[in-house]
Motif scaffolding. Structure first.
Motif, PDB file in Angstrom:
ATOM      1  N   TYR A  45       0.460  -0.996  -0.054  1.00 31.56           N
ATOM      2  CA  TYR A  45       0.254   0.381  -0.100  1.00 31.56           C
ATOM      3  C   TYR A  45       0.958   1.365  -0.189  1.00 31.56           C
ATOM      4  CZ  TYR A  45      -4.597  -2.421   0.086  1.00 31.56           C
ATOM      5  OH  TYR A  45      -5.576  -3.542  -0.043  1.00 31.56           O
ATOM      6  N   HIS A  47       3.704   1.914  -1.653  1.00 30.29           N
ATOM      7  CA  HIS A  47       3.627   2.216  -3.450  1.00 30.29           C
ATOM      8  C   HIS A  47       2.993   2.422  -4.038  1.00 30.29           C
ATOM      9  CE1 HIS A  47       7.325   1.362  -1.706  1.00 30.29           C
ATOM     10  NE2 HIS A  47       8.011   2.965  -2.185  1.00 30.29           N
ATOM     11  N   GLN A  48       1.387   1.623  -3.558  1.00 28.64           N
ATOM     12  CA  GLN A  48       0.488   1.179  -4.511  1.00 28.64           C
ATOM     13  C   GLN A  48       0.128  -0.257  -5.508  1.00 28.64           C
ATOM     14  OE1 GLN A  48      -2.983   2.666  -3.458  1.00 28.64           O
ATOM     15  NE2 GLN A  48      -1.838   3.087  -1.934  1.00 28.64           N
ATOM     16  N   HIS A  49       0.995  -0.530  -5.127  1.00 30.16           N
ATOM     17  CA  HIS A  49       1.275  -1.664  -5.771  1.00 30.16           C
ATOM     18  C   HIS A  49       0.699  -3.543  -5.606  1.00 30.16           C
ATOM     19  CE1 HIS A  49       5.556  -1.091  -5.585  1.00 30.16           C
ATOM     20  NE2 HIS A  49       5.171  -2.028  -5.754  1.00 30.16           N
ATOM     21  N   GLY A  69      -0.033  -2.061 -11.127  1.00 34.38           N
ATOM     22  CA  GLY A  69      -0.656  -1.116 -10.318  1.00 34.38           C
ATOM     23  C   GLY A  69      -1.639  -1.661  -9.724  1.00 34.38           C
ATOM     24  N   PHE A  70      -2.145  -1.141  -8.554  1.00 34.69           N
ATOM     25  CA  PHE A  70      -3.543  -1.679  -7.791  1.00 34.69           C
ATOM     26  C   PHE A  70      -4.526  -1.034  -8.971  1.00 34.69           C
ATOM     27  CE2 PHE A  70      -2.726  -0.859  -2.865  1.00 34.69           C
ATOM     28  CZ  PHE A  70      -2.171  -1.931  -3.398  1.00 34.69           C
ATOM     29  N   THR A  71      -4.152  -0.476 -10.050  1.00 35.10           N
ATOM     30  CA  THR A  71      -5.302  -0.460 -11.407  1.00 35.10           C
ATOM     31  C   THR A  71      -4.797  -1.285 -12.158  1.00 35.10           C
ATOM     32  OG1 THR A  71      -4.769   1.874 -12.088  1.00 35.10           O
ATOM     33  CG2 THR A  71      -6.268   1.699 -10.371  1.00 35.10           C
TER      34      THR A  71
END
Length: 752
Positions: A45, A47-49, A69-71
């Motif tokens: 979380y 680094h959002q990946h 990446g989270f998206t």
């Protein structure tokens, strides 16, 4: 498949290293599901990946390097949707992300499911196959079930992304149970048991005389150790806070423990093994109990056993180089540990196990040492000497904090020190608002073998004395004479003020070792007044002891727990009258008859307050249990502990209704529970009309200070608005804002 599932989860949980655990996991899943590839990604979380941690089927060089990446990609889509994704031809999907380094060009079918713990996606588990097809329902169900079980294991065993990425030395925040209020900032000192019965192999020697002599000498030395520990703390805390060491010495003197160890020795076991067998037997008995506080006593038993083992093995204390100031960290912090290190720079306590009912937490509160319990995800071996911030208000532990956080908490520590000194000035003043509304502040007592109360803290009596605790340290029910002696000591502590004794409150979640109760749902079972009415011989004996102890003091009040009906009150009052008249006859004089009240902790009694008011002298709300029953949540269950909140609008509104009804029927009303010990909670209860608040001794001065600085009208405005709010979070935020506006921001928990 169920057997396979259990085996995979069990082997994963037992593997100490993350890398090897994940490697074995993906291989086992691939084999069990007959696929071409199984992979696991863990969420980062910061680094959002998602980071590819292990795979059997993708390129080995990509492990620990490939980030999605989270998206991004199908993995990111699974995380976003928080549900399984089953695709026959993944590479043709619009969300597919091509990552050349993983070498998945030949893989088509994709099934991914999120690994979720406490509503947070902590990873993604996926399987892939060369043949383009949808995985069937059984395959999907297996993967979803596996991910759900892995979530708890990953969360509770600290197998998460930061360990794998070796980021322990970067800023990190962990959560535990707030055990004792306050803030500490210092290096951590990890303490490992010098003598550990858990690691002791069993051995027979058939030399009973020699082994018995060794055991007797170890017992004598251990008793001396506890005397020394108690003396070390005598000038630091009140005598009543040292009861844990008296408990230890009572256990040492227990005929049962000594006799059982010697019997084991006579049957051939060496002294160490005999001790282990007996201590394990007693500890397991306590650990099997449902009630959290009683389970904590297993820790005391094991601590005692390890101390005796230490002396049996004739170990000497190693000369440790301790920092000038430090936070003590251990798998199970015990009262004896605190006594050993308190004079050497001890600033705070972090225990991987335990709760705010453990003796370590109780002693920490008595010594004003911040403490966090139950921080289950700490890798002890990597923590020694690392800088940390301990927030005993919120239960947060910050490892290797940055300069910004250090400065923030340094300011909070300075404020806390100044506040502690400031509130002492009102300790002996009355609890009365500036516009003249008085309220009584009294003590909760009886959590240990003795009672932790003192007039020095400014309390004006005891609002709740738990009589069940002395019953625990025995092998049978105590006699009337024994109970009389106990109760005399308590009543004598406040000779001119009321002492409210709760009748025996056991059963269900608080079973006695010699009175076992087995039930499917103990929280809704045979407990409190239900047991004592079914056993009038136990109830009458206790009531007689209380009334006898009250002779010459005349300050006793009797309180009945777990009342659910008018009939229970009628039956209990009849037995109390019977005991009273018997004693009047025996002493040939008219004794002082104690006032009788009931605890309001079962929601149903709210609708019978009129009838109950006609039968008793006072009401006392047990807000902890009332909250638990109103919200249908076990406050000791970590999975649902966040739901338990006595600032929940339903709880506040119920408390307000009780106060209004009690006023209408002219019945004195008190409250004993954590809500009373918080300054904001005390103000709400004051505004509702509660006459008396009962709390632990260390909170009396703080609550008194706030009451003396807030007018009754302002408290009523706060209550009026709080009762209109829809969520507990809204209530918390509003009350914190109000305290800030009143210049009482220092009473808001640190870190908020």
């Amino acid at each position: 498949m169920l057997t396979t599932l259990r085996r995979i989860v069990l082997e994963f949980s037992q593997e100490p290293e993350l890398e090897s655990a994940l490697k074995k996991l993906v291989s086992q899943v691939k084999q069990a599901m007959v696929t071409d590839c199984c992979s696991i990604y863990l969420a980062d979380y910061q680094h959002q990946h998602f980071l590819l941690m292990a795979s059997d089927g993708l390129a080995k060089d990509s492990l620990g390097h490939t980030r999605i990446g989270f998206t991004e990609g199908l993995v990111g889509l699974v995380g976003q949707r928080e549900e399984p994704l089953n695709i026959a031809n993944a590479q043709a999907h619009s969300h597919f992300k091509h990552s050349p380094e993983v070498k998945e060009d030949e893989l088509n079918a994709f099934l991914g499911t999120p690994i979720i713990h406490q509503r947070k996606v902590i990873g993604i588990l996926s399987i892939q196959q060369k043949v383009a097809r949808h995985f069937d329902e059984n395959e999907e169900a297996f993967l979803v079930t596996l991910a759900a079980q892995l979530a708890t294991v990953i969360a509770t065993t600290n197998k998460h992304i930061n360990d794998a990425a070796n980021e322990l030395h970067s800023f990190r925040q962990l959560k535990g149970v707030a055990g004792s209020a306050g803030v500490a900032m210092a290096p951590m000192k990890v303490i490992q048991p010098r003598a550990d019965l858990n690691k002791l192999p069993l051995q027979k020697v058939y030399a009973s005389v020699e082994q018995t002599q060794r055991f007797i000498k170890a017992i004598a030395k251990t008793r001396i150790d506890f005397d020394a520990m108690s003396m070390k703390l005598a000038n630091v805390v009140s005598k009543d806070s040292l009861d844990i060491f008296e408990v230890y010495k009572q256990l040492l003197d227990s005929a049962n423990i000594g006799t059982e160890v010697e019997e084991k020795i006579k049957s051939g076991w060496c002294a160490e093994s005999a001790l282990k067998l007996v201590i394990d037997h007693y500890a397991v008995q306590f650990e099997a109990l449902e009630e959290q506080y009683l389970r904590e006593r297993a820790s005391d038993i094991r601590d005692l056993g390890n101390r005796i083992l230490f002396n049996l093995q004739q170990l000497s204390l190693s000369s440790e180089k301790l920092p000038a100031e430090f936070i003590l960290v251990a798998n199970d912090v015990t009262a004896s540990m605190i006594a050993e290190y308190q004079h050497q720079g001890l600033k705070g306590i972090v225990s991987l196990t335990g709760s705010n009912n453990s003796h370590a937490a109780i002693l920490a509160r008595a010594m004003d040492l911040p403490a966090i319990m139950g921080v289950s995800s700490l890798p002890l071996s990597q923590l020694d000497h690392q800088q940390a911030i301990l927030d005993g208000y919120s239960g947060d532990l910050f490892i290797s904090p940055d300069n910004t956080l250090i400065q923030e908490y340094q300011h909070l520590i300075e404020e806390e020190t100044a506040l502690t000194e400031k509130v002492k000035s009102v300790a002996n003043l009355p609890a009365i608002t500036p516009d003249g509304r008085p309220i009584e502040l009294v003590l909760n007592a009886g959590l240990s073998a003795g009672f932790e109360h003192s007039q020095k803290v400014g309390a004006v009596g005891i609002g709740l004395y738990r009589t069940e605790i002395p019953f625990m340290n025995r092998s049978c029910f105590p006699s009337e004479h024994e109970q009389t002696l106990w109760y005399k000591e308590v009543l004598a502590a406040f000779p001119t003020q009321a002492v409210t004794m709760r009748t025996l409150d056991v059963g269900g979640d608080k079973a006695l070792p010699y009175f076992p109760i087995s039930e499917d749902n103990p929280f809704l079972g045979w407990r409190g007044i239900r047991i004592t009415l079914d056993h009038p011989e136990i109830f009458l004996l206790q009531i007689r002891a209380m009334i006898r102890a009250n002779i010459g003091h005349n300050n006793l009040e009797i309180m009945l727990p777990m009342i659910t009906s008018v009939t229970e009150v009628d039956d209990a009052v009849r037995l109390i009258n019977q005991a009273y008249h018997e004693l009047c006859t025996e002493f040939n004089e008219r004794l002082t008859k104690p006032r009788v009240g009931i605890m309001l902790e079962v929601p149903g009694v709210i609708y019978q307050l009129k009838e109950l008011a006609q039968r008793v002298d006072f009401f006392s709300v047990g807000s902890n249990d009332l909250t638990q029953y109103l919200l249908a949540v076990d406050r000791n269950n970590a999975r649902v502990a966040t739901i338990y909140d006595y600032y929940h609008p339903s709880v506040l509104r119920a408390l307000n209704v009780i106060a209004q009804e009690s006023t209408n029927y002219l019945v004195p009303l008190s409250l004993c529970g954590e809500l009373a010990s918080e300054p904001a909670g005390a103000l709400l209860l004051l505004a509702m009309g509660y006459d008396k608040l009962s709390m632990n001794s260390h909170n009396v001065a703080r609550v008194k200070w706030v009451i003396r600085h807030v007018e009754m009208q302002r408290a009523k405005v706060m209550l009026s608005h709080a009762l209109t709010l829809s969520t507990a979070k809204q209530v918390h935020n509003y009350l914190n804002e109000q305290l800030e506006q009143l210049g009482l921001g220092g009473f808001v928990r640190a870190g908020m």
